[in-house]
Design a protein around this motif. Structure first.
Motif, PDB file in Angstrom:
ATOM      1  N   PRO A 146       0.657  -1.447  -0.036  1.00 23.77           N
ATOM      2  CA  PRO A 146      -0.059   0.043  -0.082  1.00 23.77           C
ATOM      3  C   PRO A 146       0.947   1.364  -0.194  1.00 23.77           C
ATOM      4  CG  PRO A 146      -0.802  -1.580   1.583  1.00 23.77           C
ATOM      5  CD  PRO A 146       0.477  -2.242   1.064  1.00 23.77           C
ATOM      6  N   GLU A 149       2.167   1.731  -3.398  1.00 20.06           N
ATOM      7  CA  GLU A 149       1.281   2.178  -4.509  1.00 20.06           C
ATOM      8  C   GLU A 149       0.749   3.286  -4.572  1.00 20.06           C
ATOM      9  OE1 GLU A 149      -2.003  -0.672  -5.323  1.00 20.06           O
ATOM     10  OE2 GLU A 149      -0.722  -2.203  -5.546  1.00 20.06           O
ATOM     11  N   LYS A 150       0.758   3.877  -3.179  1.00 17.70           N
ATOM     12  CA  LYS A 150       0.205   5.477  -2.892  1.00 17.70           C
ATOM     13  C   LYS A 150       1.102   6.215  -3.445  1.00 17.70           C
ATOM     14  CE  LYS A 150      -1.273   4.647   1.278  1.00 17.70           C
ATOM     15  NZ  LYS A 150      -1.553   5.214   2.785  1.00 17.70           N
ATOM     16  N   TYR A 361      -6.332   3.271  -1.626  1.00 18.13           N
ATOM     17  CA  TYR A 361      -6.089   2.111  -1.995  1.00 18.13           C
ATOM     18  C   TYR A 361      -6.979   0.775  -1.743  1.00 18.13           C
ATOM     19  CZ  TYR A 361      -3.072  -2.038  -1.166  1.00 18.13           C
ATOM     20  OH  TYR A 361      -2.449  -3.185  -1.574  1.00 18.13           O
TER      21      TYR A 361
END
Length: 478
Positions: A146, A149-150, A361
């Motif tokens: 997470p 990805e963020k 997310y």
């Protein structure tokens, strides 16, 4: 109209905040201000975090926080409000534009214009540390999917909003194949969703050298927390002045905007301070909340003011500068230039940009998780790994065998080198023999055997495969 929280801070904070708000209001910013008290006064009143619960409530309600520099009192027990705010509010992205202002501010890099996007919550900055033996301490480097990805998605969305052409990823995944490897992997996955933006990856050491030498080769750079902390300061400094840089801290719910410099108490109350760093933070805020036309107007007026040679004491230079001014006079000069654009410095254009729309997310389906073995970390003051191997073999059980010993990551048994220096901290890897399997009961048995054989086990790490892929590091030299 957007309601924002404002904290005027300490030292020069109130002066530069007043100047900043005066400028953006004159430019037409549609904001409503709710002011809170944070910093030195709150600390000295007995609150070790520097902020009250009521102030937290205001920040969380308004979502947008413009903060001047604060003073953290010296002495033990006082926590950094910046770190606390970033972690409590989930401000995962730290954004620092670093643009040279040549020839009006001295720099060796006259065409530098990069943005550092730094992951803000995890990596080594999780701050999870332990002393494990007499000679060895550890700090856990936590990298999550997470988190990756963020921050990577934010970098690409920011590049898209700001009409930038390239996003570069810096990691050290040739060494840290699991942690930095995940960051690089996620970067490659998300880059495919933005085919209009060029993407590339550099190993952090040569990438940092290239940035310091030839920053014009880069546009937006995204990286994990520690690398980003170091290189964002390097980038700001080589533009000519850390004092001119602003910073944005962005989360899924809240955001905080600030200058990157401190409160400079020795300059407080003298109408000397340069408000440019906080003004740059406010411009980032205006872009973030979608008031891009106002942000563009303010940025171009600021550039025009610098170009006109109207400078505060910190950047004033005989022969380049034309007029030395104070905080209030500098702010008024920027206001007088609203609607104008610089002639030599490159003007900015944000007007066609929309506010960033970042999806929350979404957790991926769980992978198939399989236990393949276990690492037992052992405190042992001896020097000969072969002697330790004979000792540790005595705790083997139920087809679970010792397969490797490392020291500081380097394989020292079997077939180690006598030249390898060893500390008192050993990783002993156990795996099932062919036809056997391992489970938590086996691991408990190993630990019980270790107690009986007086093997000082200080921690364990389970070795897993996810969807059939082994997800742990080999020993160096294995």
């Amino acid at each position: 109209m957007t309601k924002i929280t404002v904290a005027k801070g300490d030292g020069i904070g109130p002066e530069i905040m007043d100047a900043t708000l005066e400028i953006i209001k004159a430019a037409g910013a549609k904001i409503e201000i709710e002011e809170i008290e944070v910093g030195e006064k709150v600390y000295l009143a007995g609150n070790t975090s520097g902020i009250s619960q009521e102030s937290w409530d205001v920040i969380r309600r308004n979502k947008v926080f413009l903060k001047a520099p604060i003073t953290t009192p010296q002495g033990g027990g006082y926590k950094s409000l910046n770190v606390t705010t970033r972690k409590f509010l989930g401000l995962y992205s730290n954004v620092r534009p670093c643009r040279s202002l040549h020839p009006f501010v001295s720099t060796k890099h006259p065409v530098m214009d990069i943005v550092i996007v730094r992951e803000n919550e995890e990596d080594l900055y999780a701050g999870i540390e332990h002393q494990q033996t007499d000679e060895v301490v550890q700090c856990l480097k936590l990298i999550s999917r997470p988190g990756c990805e963020k921050i990577v998605r934010y970098a690409f969305e920011y590049a898209k909003q700001q009409n930038r052409k390239k996003v570069t990823c810096f990691t050290k995944d040739n060494i840290m194949k699991q942690t930095d490897g995940l960051f690089h992997q996620v970067f490659d996955e998300i880059a495919k969703e933005y085919p209009e933006i060029e993407n590339e990856h550099w190993i952090i050491d040569i990438g940092a050298a290239k940035m310091a030498d030839t920053p014009e080769a880069f546009d937006v750079i995204v990286m994990p927390n520690l690398y980003g902390d170091v290189l964002s300061d390097v980038a700001a400094q080589i533009t000519g002045s850390v004092g001119l840089a602003g910073s944005a801290n962005i989360g899924e719910e809240c955001s905080m905007f600030e200058a990157i410099h401190g409160s400079a108490p020795r300059r407080a109350g003298q109408n000397l301070a340069n408000p440019s760093g906080l003004l740059q933070g406010a411009i980032l805020m205006l872009n973030h909340i979608g008031q891009t036309e106002v942000a563009e107007k303010v940025q171009n007026a600021w550039l025009k003011t610098l170009e006109d040679g109207i400078h505060t004491y910190d950047i004033y230079k005989e022969g380049t500068s034309k007029q030395k001014v104070g905080t209030k006079e500098f702010a008024q000069a920027v206001i007088n230039n609203l609607g104008k654009k610089p002639d030599i410095l490159k003007p900015v254009s944000y007007s066609n940009n929309s506010a960033l729309q970042l999806p929350k997310y979404k957790r991926k389906p769980s992978a198939k998780k399989e236990l393949l073995g276990v690492d037992l970390f052992v405190h042992w003051p001896g020097l000969d790994p072969n002697e330790l191997a004979e000792k540790v073999k005595k705790i083997e059980a139920n087809g679970i065998k010792l397969t490797m010993i490392t020291n500081r990551g380097i394989k020292v048994w079997p077939d180690g080198f006598k030249e390898t220096f060893c500390t008192d901290h050993w990783r002993c890897r156990f795996k099932p023999t062919e036809g056997s399997s391992i489970n938590n009961t086996n691991i408990i048995q190993l630990l019980n055997n270790a107690i009986n054989e007086k093997v000082d086990t200080i921690k364990t790490e389970n070795l897993y495969a996810f969807d059939g892929k082994a997800s742990f590091s080999l020993g160096q030299g294995q």
